[in-house]
Design an enzyme around this catalytic site. Structure first.
Site, PDB file in Angstrom:
ATOM      1  N   HIS A 118       0.830  -1.206   0.000  1.00  0.00           N
ATOM      2  CA  HIS A 118       0.000   0.000   0.000  1.00  0.00           C
ATOM      3  C   HIS A 118       0.865   1.258   0.000  1.00  0.00           C
ATOM      4  O   HIS A 118       1.904   1.303   0.655  1.00  0.00           O
ATOM      5  CB  HIS A 118      -0.915   0.014   1.226  1.00  0.00           C
ATOM      6  N   ASP A 134     -11.386   1.477  -2.546  1.00  0.00           N
ATOM      7  CA  ASP A 134     -10.500   2.368  -1.807  1.00  0.00           C
ATOM      8  C   ASP A 134     -11.254   3.129  -0.721  1.00  0.00           C
ATOM      9  O   ASP A 134     -10.903   4.247  -0.357  1.00  0.00           O
ATOM     10  CB  ASP A 134      -9.753   3.332  -2.717  1.00  0.00           C
TER      11      ASP A 134
END
Length: 168
Positions: A6, A130
């Site tokens: 990430h 997201d």
């Protein structure tokens, strides 16, 4: 199980290129730039030669890598008679298509999705929104309307995740 790589903001010591443009440090640009660079370094390090079954997931349609990897690979082979490959034994395209999955997280653009599919294959793309940074409705509406086949929509939206995570 795969590892999700990430993005994060660059470390303060690595922000010189963003001086005068603080809005580029985060998700608008810096996240993708930093994560893509880190990913390339992992590919060139020999990591995937040592651990060929290691699987990483990249968000945001792989941070621009599907578009840039063909040029990167070409230039690496041209530089210093192939010395640009670092410790990697195979081309970066091999590692990308064998050791990575990507998600649609925060990148709701059908042309980008189609380019990503053309580089990595539809079997390595996962739907993601997201959340909480992006709206679930925005992500879902885009995905439901994206100009892709229903077969690909099923794979990206459900089937690939079931297979990757060994779910029923």
């Amino acid at each position: 199980m795969p590892v999700y790589l990430h993005p994060r903001e660059p470390l303060p010591s690595q922000r010189r290129i963003y001086e005068g443009y603080p809005s580029l440090v985060g998700s608008a640009w810096g996240f993708a730039h930093e994560t893509a660079t880190h990913t390339i370094r992992l590919m060139l390090s020999g990591l995937f030669d040592r651990f060929p079954n290691l699987t990483l997931i990249l968000g945001h349609l792989a941070e621009g890598l599907p578009l840039m990897l063909p040029r990167l690979e070409h230039r690496l082979h041209m530089q210093r008679e192939g010395e640009g490959l670092g410790n990697a034994k195979k081309p970066v395209s091999h590692y990308f298509s064998h050791n990575f999955y990507l998600t649609t997280a925060g990148h709701f653009h059908t042309k980008g999705l189609l380019d990503s599919i053309s580089e990595i294959g539809v079997d390595r793309v996962l739907f993601s929104a997201d959340y909480p940074y992006e709206s679930m409705a925005t992500a879902s509406n885009w995905f439901d309307e994206a100009l892709i086949s229903e077969n690909d929509r099923e794979k990206i939206g459900r089937g690939n995740a079931l297979r990757l995570f060994g779910l029923k």
